[in-house]
Write a protein that holds these residues in place. Structure first.
Motif, mmCIF file in Angstrom:
data_model
loop_
_atom_site.group_PDB
_atom_site.id
_atom_site.type_symbol
_atom_site.label_atom_id
_atom_site.label_comp_id
_atom_site.label_asym_id
_atom_site.label_seq_id
_atom_site.Cartn_x
_atom_site.Cartn_y
_atom_site.Cartn_z
ATOM 1 N N ASN A 77 0.363 -1.186 1.392
ATOM 2 C CA ASN A 77 -0.235 -0.594 2.246
ATOM 3 C C ASN A 77 -1.061 -1.473 1.800
ATOM 4 O OD1 ASN A 77 -2.163 0.744 3.807
ATOM 5 N ND2 ASN A 77 -3.553 1.075 1.935
ATOM 6 N N PHE A 78 -1.202 -1.886 3.428
ATOM 7 C CA PHE A 78 -2.519 -3.472 3.475
ATOM 8 C C PHE A 78 -3.799 -2.751 4.735
ATOM 9 C CE2 PHE A 78 1.949 -6.287 3.395
ATOM 10 C CZ PHE A 78 1.531 -6.361 2.418
ATOM 11 N N GLN A 79 -3.503 -1.345 5.283
ATOM 12 C CA GLN A 79 -4.319 -1.410 6.076
ATOM 13 C C GLN A 79 -5.985 -0.639 5.124
ATOM 14 O OE1 GLN A 79 -3.587 -1.512 8.728
ATOM 15 N NE2 GLN A 79 -1.256 -2.207 8.391
ATOM 16 N N LYS A 80 -5.880 -0.094 4.439
ATOM 17 C CA LYS A 80 -6.745 0.832 3.939
ATOM 18 C C LYS A 80 -7.322 0.622 2.469
ATOM 19 C CE LYS A 80 -6.271 5.009 4.362
ATOM 20 N NZ LYS A 80 -6.631 6.470 4.999
ATOM 21 N N SER A 81 -8.117 0.352 1.918
ATOM 22 C CA SER A 81 -8.382 0.672 -0.185
ATOM 23 C C SER A 81 -7.815 1.773 -0.393
ATOM 24 C CB SER A 81 -9.510 -0.245 0.140
ATOM 25 O OG SER A 81 -9.910 0.582 -1.052
ATOM 26 N N PRO A 82 -6.949 2.261 -0.835
ATOM 27 C CA PRO A 82 -6.743 0.989 -2.099
ATOM 28 C C PRO A 82 -5.203 0.180 -1.766
ATOM 29 C CG PRO A 82 -5.621 3.094 -2.861
ATOM 30 C CD PRO A 82 -6.090 3.019 -1.942
ATOM 31 N N TYR A 83 -5.575 -1.027 -1.834
ATOM 32 C CA TYR A 83 -4.125 -2.251 -1.453
ATOM 33 C C TYR A 83 -2.901 -2.144 -2.301
ATOM 34 C CZ TYR A 83 -7.768 -3.073 2.353
ATOM 35 O OH TYR A 83 -8.966 -2.857 2.957
ATOM 36 N N TYR A 84 -1.892 -1.811 -2.012
ATOM 37 C CA TYR A 84 -1.076 -1.836 -3.163
ATOM 38 C C TYR A 84 0.137 -2.469 -2.568
ATOM 39 C CZ TYR A 84 0.673 2.700 -1.175
ATOM 40 O OH TYR A 84 0.957 3.397 -0.515
ATOM 41 N N LEU A 85 1.414 -2.133 -3.492
ATOM 42 C CA LEU A 85 2.569 -3.259 -3.495
ATOM 43 C C LEU A 85 3.180 -2.565 -4.272
ATOM 44 C CD1 LEU A 85 4.785 -4.597 -2.500
ATOM 45 C CD2 LEU A 85 4.864 -5.922 -3.909
ATOM 46 N N THR A 86 4.258 -1.291 -4.261
ATOM 47 C CA THR A 86 5.071 -0.758 -5.066
ATOM 48 C C THR A 86 6.596 -1.360 -5.109
ATOM 49 O OG1 THR A 86 4.223 1.333 -4.728
ATOM 50 C CG2 THR A 86 6.027 1.694 -6.122
ATOM 51 N N THR A 87 6.904 -1.461 -6.340
ATOM 52 C CA THR A 87 8.066 -1.980 -6.468
ATOM 53 C C THR A 87 9.239 -0.764 -7.460
ATOM 54 O OG1 THR A 87 7.538 -3.354 -8.589
ATOM 55 C CG2 THR A 87 7.900 -3.986 -6.086
ATOM 56 N N ALA A 88 10.556 -1.160 -7.377
ATOM 57 C CA ALA A 88 11.363 -0.129 -8.487
ATOM 58 C C ALA A 88 10.488 -0.824 -9.678
ATOM 59 C CB ALA A 88 12.307 -0.029 -8.472
ATOM 60 N N PHE A 89 10.666 -0.049 -11.246
ATOM 61 C CA PHE A 89 10.224 -0.818 -12.819
ATOM 62 C C PHE A 89 11.735 -1.154 -13.324
ATOM 63 C CE2 PHE A 89 9.921 0.596 -16.676
ATOM 64 C CZ PHE A 89 8.323 0.262 -17.327
ATOM 65 N N VAL A 90 11.807 -2.215 -14.137
ATOM 66 C CA VAL A 90 12.116 -2.797 -15.113
ATOM 67 C C VAL A 90 12.386 -2.268 -16.061
ATOM 68 C CG1 VAL A 90 13.965 -4.789 -15.791
ATOM 69 C CG2 VAL A 90 13.191 -5.096 -13.558
ATOM 70 N N ASP A 91 12.856 -1.341 -16.788
ATOM 71 C CA ASP A 91 12.733 -1.710 -18.340
ATOM 72 C C ASP A 91 14.038 -2.430 -19.097
ATOM 73 O OD1 ASP A 91 12.450 -0.329 -20.503
ATOM 74 O OD2 ASP A 91 13.379 1.893 -20.170
#
Length: 458
Positions: A77-91
């Motif tokens: 999400n770059f449009q409004k706060s909170p701005y974030y990037l979600t990726t899968a999670f490496v264990d």
């Protein structure tokens, strides 16, 4: 605590930096754990541009093909706060943690180099719109190992490609892993620059020590010394034990990018063959020690010492995330002839990736069942079309080229065809939207596929 979208639950802070934080959360849409990098500053400046570049690059890569050794994009999400990037999670653990100052066995070196090379060749040649993508920051901190010792390349914030550019961007990368041409300034990097960095990683795995210093001025001096002495230092440290592998590594480290291997997979294959010729075991042992979860702490894994019986516990989620957060991105502010002053632009820790639902690692009694590292076969590019042409024509190899099981750089290599070799075409082709053509051919009785960029129809 940042307010995340309702699709995420059970969020847990796992790292903080100057420009953001990283959370582990459960994604109710994909039904798995994810890593969420949240940007907390104003959406402006060079750090913001790197943040959005990483998200855009990962999104386009994942939409095109889910490469098993590249961090998987999920949402942003770059449009409004909170701005974030979600990726899968490496264990798992960071490769720098696994090395821990100790030499690693040849089979792990060969496996990591194979898998990272596969990812890099996809970046350099495989994406129909974005390639060549140059990662520019290959180093142990940006390579994760999952619990089955599969490598995943992370941190695409400074990846260069046609769709990304920053005005007056300085030399960029991490001193100690940057190729000589990168010190000449942004825009001088090439796909071969990533190969140089991968060779440095291989030496660090083989010796337990980084061969170059992590300061700009001293790294440049060492690179100059290597060139002037014909890499005598590397020959002294590795040549007696691994003479053939040393020759391969020196070629990948050549000061002239044009003199390195034409692609990363060829370098990886030559290194594996050379290690075997030097008497090293390049296949994983049948009784490979597993990584196991620390009792009562799912956020930690145990780094397995693959040469010695004792083991050391590392926390991936806390240590690796914070290390990447604090180290950030080294921006070398002077060209080769200028000042050696270095500045750092800090970004949040690179999110890490969990095994996909179809490849979860079974846990029994706290132990992780480990299988030898492998590169899964992926489906052909969705935009490819199959074309039938007249059979019984031939192709000639413009350089040494792998014969693959399918029309994709992610499929198994059947054998290597030497430069100048000819192969018979079957009449089938796969054409991608980028103009790349895969030819189905017969070579030495084996049917497989080769790429038009390296094999020329006759």
């Amino acid at each position: 605590m940042v307010s995340l979208p309702s699709r995420y639950s059970s969020s847990e802070l796992i790292g903080k930096g100057l420009s953001g934080a990283v959370y582990r959360a459960y994604d109710k849409q994909t039904h798995r754990d994810v890593a969420i990098k949240v940007f907390v500053k104003k959406p402006e400046g060079i750090v913001w541009q790197y943040f959005t570049n990483e998200a855009t690059t990962l999104r386009k890569l994942t939409e095109h093909r889910r490469h098993p050794h590249i961090l998987e994009y999920i949402d942003s999400n770059f449009q409004k706060s909170p701005y974030y990037l979600t990726t899968a999670f490496v264990d798992g653990v960071g490769l720098h943690e696994q090395i821990g100052g100790r030499p690693q066995p040849a089979w792990l070196v060969a496996s990591v180099v194979d898998q990272v090379a596969s990812a890099l060749d996809y970046l350099h040649h495989g994406h129909p719109q974005m390639s060549p993508i140059v990662h520019r920051d290959i180093k142990p901190q940006n390579i994760l190992l999952d619990r089955r010792y599969n490598a995943v390349v992370i941190d695409f914030s400074i990846a260069s490609h046609e769709g990304f550019g920053i005005e007056d961007e300085k030399n960029i990368g991490t001193p100690g892993y940057m190729a000589p041409e990168q010190y000449a300034g942004a825009g001088h990097e090439k796909p071969a620059s990533d190969q140089f960095a991968l060779a440095i990683v291989a030496i660090e795995m083989l010796t337990g020590k980084a061969p170059l210093p992590n300061h700009t001025k001293t790294a440049l001096a060492k690179l100059q010394q290597w060139q002037e002495t014909d890499y005598a230092e590397i020959k002294r440290s590795l040549g007696a034990r691994l003479p053939r592998a040393t020759e391969v590594l020196i070629k990948a480290l050549h000061h002239d990018p044009a003199q390195r291997y034409p692609n990363c997979e060829l370098f990886a294959d030559e290194l594996r063959r050379a290690l075997a010729a030097d008497g090293e075991v390049v296949t994983p042992p049948a009784n490979l020690p597993p990584m196991k979860a620390a009792p009562g702490r799912t956020a930690s894994v145990e780094r397995v010492d693959l040469r010695r019986p004792e083991r050391v516990v590392f926390s991936l989620l806390v240590v690796a995330a914070i290390v990447v957060l604090l180290i950030g991105i080294w921006i070398v502010s002077s060209p080769v002839t200028g000042s050696a002053k270095t500045t750092a632009a800090t970004t949040p820790a690179q999110p890490t990736l969990a095994p996909s639902p179809t490849s979860q690692v079974p846990i029994t009694g706290g132990q992780i069942a480990v299988t030898p590292a492998s590169i899964p076969t992926l489906a052909p590019i969705a935009t490819a079309t199959t074309v039938l042409v007249s059979p019984n024509t031939t192709v000639i190899m413009k350089q040494r080229e792998p014969l693959r099981a399918g029309p994709s750089t992610d499929t198994k290599i059947i054998l290597w065809m030497p430069q100048g070799a000819t192969a018979e075409r079957t009449g089938r082709e796969e054409r991608t939207s980028s103009g790349l053509i895969w030819y189905e051919v017969v070579y030495q009785g084996q049917i497989g596929w080769c790429r038009s960029i390296f094999c020329q129809p006759q």
